[in-house]
Design a protein around this motif. Structure first.
Motif, PDB file in Angstrom:
ATOM      1  N   ASP A  65       0.855  -1.195   0.000  1.00 13.08           N
ATOM      2  CA  ASP A  65       0.000   0.000   0.000  1.00 13.08           C
ATOM      3  C   ASP A  65       0.883   1.233   0.000  1.00 13.08           C
ATOM      4  OD1 ASP A  65      -2.395  -1.482   0.127  1.00 13.08           O
ATOM      5  OD2 ASP A  65      -2.282  -1.572   2.323  1.00 13.08           O
ATOM      6  N   THR A  66       0.589   2.171  -0.909  1.00 11.72           N
ATOM      7  CA  THR A  66       1.384   3.394  -1.005  1.00 11.72           C
ATOM      8  C   THR A  66       1.289   4.188   0.294  1.00 11.72           C
ATOM      9  OG1 THR A  66       1.017   3.499  -3.378  1.00 11.72           O
ATOM     10  CG2 THR A  66       1.710   5.532  -2.310  1.00 11.72           C
ATOM     11  N   ILE A  67       2.432   4.670   0.755  1.00  5.83           N
ATOM     12  CA  ILE A  67       2.481   5.496   1.960  1.00  5.83           C
ATOM     13  C   ILE A  67       2.325   6.945   1.513  1.00  5.83           C
ATOM     14  CG2 ILE A  67       3.872   6.244   3.923  1.00  5.83           C
ATOM     15  CD1 ILE A  67       5.355   3.563   3.732  1.00  5.83           C
ATOM     16  N   PRO A  68       1.266   7.621   1.973  1.00  8.76           N
ATOM     17  CA  PRO A  68       1.078   9.025   1.572  1.00  8.76           C
ATOM     18  C   PRO A  68       2.154   9.920   2.175  1.00  8.76           C
ATOM     19  CG  PRO A  68      -0.611   8.354   3.155  1.00  8.76           C
ATOM     20  CD  PRO A  68       0.200   7.143   2.851  1.00  8.76           C
ATOM     21  N   HIS A  69       2.480  10.989   1.480  1.00 12.60           N
ATOM     22  CA  HIS A  69       3.526  11.911   1.954  1.00 12.60           C
ATOM     23  C   HIS A  69       3.110  12.664   3.209  1.00 12.60           C
ATOM     24  CE1 HIS A  69       6.570  11.574  -1.202  1.00 12.60           C
ATOM     25  NE2 HIS A  69       5.545  11.295  -2.011  1.00 12.60           N
ATOM     26  N   SER A  70       1.819  12.777   3.464  1.00  8.17           N
ATOM     27  CA  SER A  70       1.346  13.565   4.607  1.00  8.17           C
ATOM     28  C   SER A  70       0.864  12.679   5.748  1.00  8.17           C
ATOM     29  CB  SER A  70       0.206  14.479   4.156  1.00  8.17           C
ATOM     30  OG  SER A  70      -0.861  13.693   3.660  1.00  8.17           O
ATOM     31  N   ARG A  71       1.545  11.602   6.006  1.00  5.02           N
ATOM     32  CA  ARG A  71       1.144  10.661   7.056  1.00  5.02           C
ATOM     33  C   ARG A  71       1.722  11.106   8.407  1.00  5.02           C
ATOM     34  NH1 ARG A  71       2.576   4.362   7.162  1.00  5.02           N
ATOM     35  NH2 ARG A  71       1.475   3.899   9.068  1.00  5.02           N
ATOM     36  N   ASP A  72       0.889  10.985   9.451  1.00  4.25           N
ATOM     37  CA  ASP A  72       1.314  11.340  10.802  1.00  4.25           C
ATOM     38  C   ASP A  72       2.433  10.410  11.273  1.00  4.25           C
ATOM     39  OD1 ASP A  72       1.193  12.644  13.296  1.00  4.25           O
ATOM     40  OD2 ASP A  72      -0.080  11.064  14.107  1.00  4.25           O
ATOM     41  N   ARG A  73       3.447  10.954  11.927  1.00  5.67           N
ATOM     42  CA  ARG A  73       4.598  10.211  12.476  1.00  5.67           C
ATOM     43  C   ARG A  73       5.564   9.736  11.414  1.00  5.67           C
ATOM     44  NH1 ARG A  73       4.127   5.539  14.227  1.00  5.67           N
ATOM     45  NH2 ARG A  73       2.251   4.972  13.145  1.00  5.67           N
ATOM     46  N   VAL A  74       5.256   9.876  10.150  1.00  3.27           N
ATOM     47  CA  VAL A  74       6.111   9.351   9.082  1.00  3.27           C
ATOM     48  C   VAL A  74       6.565  10.505   8.193  1.00  3.27           C
ATOM     49  CG1 VAL A  74       6.222   7.815   7.092  1.00  3.27           C
ATOM     50  CG2 VAL A  74       4.888   7.143   9.098  1.00  3.27           C
ATOM     51  N   SER A  75       7.863  10.576   7.973  1.00  2.00           N
ATOM     52  CA  SER A  75       8.382  11.592   7.053  1.00  2.00           C
ATOM     53  C   SER A  75       9.335  10.929   6.062  1.00  2.00           C
ATOM     54  CB  SER A  75       9.085  12.714   7.823  1.00  2.00           C
ATOM     55  OG  SER A  75      10.117  12.198   8.630  1.00  2.00           O
ATOM     56  N   MET A  76       9.377  11.483   4.851  1.00  2.00           N
ATOM     57  CA  MET A  76      10.218  10.956   3.780  1.00  2.00           C
ATOM     58  C   MET A  76      11.247  12.005   3.397  1.00  2.00           C
ATOM     59  SD  MET A  76       7.171   9.398   1.501  1.00  2.00           S
ATOM     60  CE  MET A  76       5.821   8.589   2.329  1.00  2.00           C
ATOM     61  N   HIS A  77      12.471  11.555   3.214  1.00  2.00           N
ATOM     62  CA  HIS A  77      13.565  12.480   2.895  1.00  2.00           C
ATOM     63  C   HIS A  77      14.369  11.929   1.727  1.00  2.00           C
ATOM     64  CE1 HIS A  77      12.745  14.415   6.771  1.00  2.00           C
ATOM     65  NE2 HIS A  77      12.626  13.194   7.241  1.00  2.00           N
ATOM     66  N   GLN A  78      14.875  12.848   0.903  1.00  2.00           N
ATOM     67  CA  GLN A  78      15.717  12.477  -0.235  1.00  2.00           C
ATOM     68  C   GLN A  78      16.672  13.636  -0.482  1.00  2.00           C
ATOM     69  OE1 GLN A  78      13.447  11.816  -3.816  1.00  2.00           O
ATOM     70  NE2 GLN A  78      15.219  11.229  -5.007  1.00  2.00           N
ATOM     71  N   ASP A  79      17.948  13.328  -0.743  1.00  2.00           N
ATOM     72  CA  ASP A  79      18.878  14.404  -1.068  1.00  2.00           C
ATOM     73  C   ASP A  79      19.474  14.182  -2.458  1.00  2.00           C
ATOM     74  OD1 ASP A  79      21.010  12.590  -0.860  1.00  2.00           O
ATOM     75  OD2 ASP A  79      21.645  13.313   1.101  1.00  2.00           O
ATOM     76  N   THR A  80      20.310  15.090  -2.878  1.00  2.00           N
ATOM     77  CA  THR A  80      20.865  15.044  -4.238  1.00  2.00           C
ATOM     78  C   THR A  80      21.932  13.970  -4.419  1.00  2.00           C
ATOM     79  OG1 THR A  80      22.429  16.774  -3.629  1.00  2.00           O
ATOM     80  CG2 THR A  80      20.379  17.477  -4.701  1.00  2.00           C
ATOM     81  N   THR A  81      22.418  13.375  -3.347  1.00  2.00           N
ATOM     82  CA  THR A  81      23.429  12.313  -3.471  1.00  2.00           C
ATOM     83  C   THR A  81      22.795  10.934  -3.602  1.00  2.00           C
ATOM     84  OG1 THR A  81      23.648  11.928  -1.098  1.00  2.00           O
ATOM     85  CG2 THR A  81      25.047  13.662  -2.062  1.00  2.00           C
ATOM     86  N   GLY A  82      21.445  10.869  -3.568  1.00  3.50           N
ATOM     87  CA  GLY A  82      20.763   9.599  -3.705  1.00  3.50           C
ATOM     88  C   GLY A  82      20.337   8.979  -2.395  1.00  3.50           C
ATOM     89  N   TYR A  83      20.648   9.641  -1.292  1.00  4.15           N
ATOM     90  CA  TYR A  83      20.236   9.145   0.024  1.00  4.15           C
ATOM     91  C   TYR A  83      18.724   9.285   0.150  1.00  4.15           C
ATOM     92  CZ  TYR A  83      19.546   9.159   5.079  1.00  4.15           C
ATOM     93  OH  TYR A  83      19.096   8.913   6.345  1.00  4.15           O
ATOM     94  N   VAL A  84      18.050   8.197   0.516  1.00  5.85           N
ATOM     95  CA  VAL A  84      16.600   8.162   0.647  1.00  5.85           C
ATOM     96  C   VAL A  84      16.274   7.598   2.026  1.00  5.85           C
ATOM     97  CG1 VAL A  84      14.494   7.150  -0.288  1.00  5.85           C
ATOM     98  CG2 VAL A  84      16.338   7.783  -1.824  1.00  5.85           C
TER      99      VAL A  84
END
Length: 177
Positions: free
Chosen positions: A64-83
């Motif tokens: 199930d897709t995790i929405p970007h606006s989920r409580d307690r959950v945050s998603m991060h990505q930088d320009t070096t490919g770190y996810v």
């Protein structure tokens, strides 16, 4: 006019060759790892994925897709490919299979790992035992509760009375202790 051939892709137009070189399907430099964490602690699911152009990242939990606006959950990505997917604090229902997918014009790739959430075990801490002065009695020294062994056995004028028991009775008594 002389025609220049691009050697990596063997075309007569170096500009189209450059375009092809700029596209690279996503690939994982570091994959997700299975993780176990105590309930209530934060967890970081992380990997490193590169591609050209920079891939778009999608996260799923148990397909199930995790929405970007989920409580307690945050998603991060930088320009070096770190996810990174950060969950804080974790709950029992956060346990499951997590998939990260990276997609760009040149392709798509996915990686899956398991997150286990362990129940917190709370140990009741007893108040420290009060220290008692050691007496000659082993029983008193072991339990901290004074017991006067001498007064528990009859004494004669010449010293303590000696009781005799057979070897089997002595063995049985010591096994019970």
């Amino acid at each position: 006019m002389q025609c220049i051939i691009c050697y990596p892709c063997r075309t007569a137009n170096p500009l189209s060759c450059k375009k092809k070189e700029l596209k690279q399907a996503p690939h994982f430099v570091e994959k997700l790892q299975n993780t176990g964490i105590a309930e209530g602690a934060p967890v970081r699911l992380e990997c490193r994925v590169v591609g050209m152009p920079q891939p778009v990242i999608y996260w799923k939990k148990d397909n199930d897709t995790i929405p970007h606006s989920r409580d307690r959950v945050s998603m991060h990505q930088d320009t070096t490919g770190y996810v990174c997917l950060l969950i804080q604090p974790t709950r029992k229902e956060d346990a499951g299979w997590y998939t990260v997918s990276a997609k760009n014009e040149a392709g798509i790739i996915s990686c899956t790992a398991r997150l286990d959430i362990y129940a917190q075990w709370y140990q009741h801490v007893h108040a420290p035992m009060k220290k008692t002065q050691l007496s000659g009695s082993r029983y008193a020294a072991l339990t901290g509760q004074g017991l006067d062994i001498k007064s528990a056995f009859p004494m004669s004028e010449n010293g303590p009375l000696i009781f005799s028991a057979s070897h089997s009775e002595r063995t049985k008594e010591s096994e019970e202790l």
